[in-house]
Design a protein around this motif. Sequence first.
Motif, PDB file in Angstrom:
ATOM      1  N   ARG A  65       3.069   6.645  -5.309  1.00 40.47           N
ATOM      2  CA  ARG A  65       2.943   6.828  -6.757  1.00 40.47           C
ATOM      3  C   ARG A  65       1.640   7.550  -7.102  1.00 40.47           C
ATOM      4  O   ARG A  65       1.603   8.382  -8.011  1.00 40.47           O
ATOM      5  N   ALA A  66       0.553   7.203  -6.379  1.00 37.77           N
ATOM      6  CA  ALA A  66      -0.719   7.870  -6.639  1.00 37.77           C
ATOM      7  C   ALA A  66      -0.656   9.361  -6.317  1.00 37.77           C
ATOM      8  O   ALA A  66      -1.349  10.168  -6.941  1.00 37.77           O
ATOM      9  N   GLN A 122       7.839  11.681  -7.887  1.00 35.81           N
ATOM     10  CA  GLN A 122       8.666  11.310  -9.025  1.00 35.81           C
ATOM     11  C   GLN A 122      10.090  10.999  -8.564  1.00 35.81           C
ATOM     12  O   GLN A 122      10.583  11.582  -7.600  1.00 35.81           O
ATOM     13  N   GLY A 123      10.739  10.109  -9.293  1.00 37.95           N
ATOM     14  CA  GLY A 123      12.128   9.778  -8.990  1.00 37.95           C
ATOM     15  C   GLY A 123      12.228   8.633  -8.009  1.00 37.95           C
ATOM     16  O   GLY A 123      11.526   8.601  -6.989  1.00 37.95           O
ATOM     17  N   LEU A 145      12.415   7.054  -0.296  1.00 40.30           N
ATOM     18  CA  LEU A 145      12.418   7.781   0.968  1.00 40.30           C
ATOM     19  C   LEU A 145      11.010   8.139   1.426  1.00 40.30           C
ATOM     20  O   LEU A 145      10.762   8.289   2.630  1.00 40.30           O
ATOM     21  N   ALA A 146      10.085   8.284   0.475  1.00 34.17           N
ATOM     22  CA  ALA A 146       8.719   8.639   0.848  1.00 34.17           C
ATOM     23  C   ALA A 146       7.890   7.422   1.245  1.00 34.17           C
ATOM     24  O   ALA A 146       6.951   7.549   2.041  1.00 34.17           O
ATOM     25  N   ALA A 188       0.811  -1.216   0.000  1.00 38.27           N
ATOM     26  CA  ALA A 188       0.000   0.000   0.000  1.00 38.27           C
ATOM     27  C   ALA A 188       0.844   1.264   0.000  1.00 38.27           C
ATOM     28  O   ALA A 188       0.501   2.242  -0.680  1.00 38.27           O
ATOM     29  N   ALA A 189       1.945   1.287   0.755  1.00 42.16           N
ATOM     30  CA  ALA A 189       2.715   2.523   0.902  1.00 42.16           C
ATOM     31  C   ALA A 189       3.313   3.003  -0.425  1.00 42.16           C
ATOM     32  O   ALA A 189       3.118   4.166  -0.808  1.00 42.16           O
ATOM     33  N   PRO A 190       4.049   2.173  -1.178  1.00 42.78           N
ATOM     34  CA  PRO A 190       4.553   2.658  -2.476  1.00 42.78           C
ATOM     35  C   PRO A 190       3.433   3.006  -3.457  1.00 42.78           C
ATOM     36  O   PRO A 190       3.576   3.942  -4.255  1.00 42.78           O
ATOM     37  N   ALA A 191       2.311   2.258  -3.401  1.00 37.39           N
ATOM     38  CA  ALA A 191       1.193   2.581  -4.285  1.00 37.39           C
ATOM     39  C   ALA A 191       0.632   3.960  -3.963  1.00 37.39           C
ATOM     40  O   ALA A 191       0.290   4.736  -4.866  1.00 37.39           O
TER      41      ALA A 191
END
Length: 657
Positions: free
Chosen positions: A261-262, A266-267, A273-274, A255-258
Amino acid sequence: MKSAVLGTGFAVAGVLWLLAAARLLPPAQWLVWPGPMHALTLEQLLFYFSMLPRLAMALLVGAMLGLAGGLMQAVLRNPLADPTTLGSASGAQLAIVAVTLYAPAVLSFAGVFPVALTGAGLTTGLVLVLGARRDFAPVTVTIAGMLAGLLASAIATAMTLAQGHYLLSLIMWNGGALTQMDWSGTQRMVVALALGLVLAAMLARPLLVLGLGGASAQGLGLRVAPLRAGVLLLAVALSALVSAEVGLVGFVGLAAPALIRALGVQGLRAQLLAAPVAGAMLLALVDSLLLLVDTLGGPALPAGALTGLIGGPLLIWLLSRLRTTVPPRSEGAAHPAARAHAPRRIISALAVALVLLTLAAVLLGRGPYGWGFVPPEFIVHFVPLRATAGLAALAAGALLASAGACLQRLSANPMAAPEVLGVTGGAALGYAIAVFVHDGAGPLTLGIGAGIGGAAALMLLAALALRHDMAPVRVLLSGLAIGAFASAVLGGIMASDDRRAWLIMGWMAGSAGQTTPAGAMGLAVLAVAVLALLLVCARWLDILPLGAAVARMLGVPVVAVQLGLIVLAGLATGAATLIVGPVSFVGLMAPHLARSLGLVQARHFVAGSWLIGAGLMTLAAFGARTASYPYDLPMGLFATLIGAPWLFVHLMRRTRG
């Protein structure tokens, strides 16, 4: 925008936590340290050494899982990858449960983390070996990971249910409880997270080059294999540490990377890190909500039970938007099996073998003096009991195999089965709902509830497949996601303190020993009826794999037939799970074994699957009864152990380059 969303999430989590803390200790006393430890009140002790470290643990665990998921998705170029979908968390679970039950001295000597890391590493390594044979195709890798995770969780569950003296503690650990008693765990997690962030920042640039593709990265001088192994080792280590510290917390790494990205981050370096920030926010939000519910007098549920509710729908949502960026062969179907020259002889041989196996299971076994046949003087007492249990097991296996054969024909997918399409999960959820809604429910009510749950899961899967025009492998993955959702709900129920949860827990063990003669006979009649219906539908089952358009041209009422077969498979699965429980791979194995014998035509395929499924479950029931005489072990454990080696051998063959 990005900061506002994350900040709002943290703010809501903070408000929920403050409301829960205020019910425990007046806010005026939060920042007042009254003196030495012995002078603290119970509420102050709980606030300083339980609630505060629990909040810190939620933030740290969420951040570590978010980082692990971000690393896995980056190195595999797979937006579906995370410690749950790659089987890492379930591998750690199985290793810890097995060592806890059968070699506790290892935990005292080595600690929990090395055990969890070993289990997670072995499972993830196996999944990646399978995925490498198909160029790490996202859907293929995720299917292999979720199947491996399903298998590991099934074995761990069966082991847990077989050891009553460890039952409660292991179930609470499996649920991913973040409850803390001091600050020692958070200190370890801070060090691990800091190290992980430093290493992730160092790996960001090589991962960016790897994103160009393996061949291009090698052309630029990048050593792809060591980089991939190192990144995955770091991600698996982070996941294993979480499992060792708090148990299973699923799908946060997905869920966190999704979410990042949502939000338009960028990058690769920024995303890596986010992702920990998003993971910390998500888990803190979930755990603060559960903590507030607990302080208001509601059930005390572990955080892992609720994060699983997020994972299933999120996985389906991501899957429908996943671009097909891999070669078609990576997600293609298996090669057709060779047709047997004399299928009727094979079916006759299977029938004879089933009769002999059933007689051996009834008459042979372990007694006070070892192995042997039932003495003549005890036949009147023992044979009726064993025959009843054997008939129930035989019928349950035949029903599961019939459901698996029906689903494989219906979906044209040889990996379809009640266990992997979410049908057994839906049936288990229907059973649990029947227990909670109708206090003192009888077998008929429970069977109807389980059947409706299984059929509902299949209908949901069919609706998703039709809406998004999914390929067979993506339908399979959607089924696994539905099963994960159902498992999360069941996990929450199991971890509650409701007395009815123990009824469900006993059923999950799976045993035919408590079946009445009338119940066994009714199940056998249902198994024969299902076989008869499928044989009547044999022509349709031959045509449906050709596609809906061809089937309509040949006069098949496609929608009505599909709906009828879905309901039939759901009811058959629901009835079988009353005896077997949700832990079994017979519905997957039996049709494959029938196909490997050359039983390709629908009527031969269905009949052969029925007989093989009945035999496999009879064998599982015999093993459950004799392995730990005079006590019965979970029948699902033996069905799983029978299926485990075959499942991985089949996956290796299916993914052969």
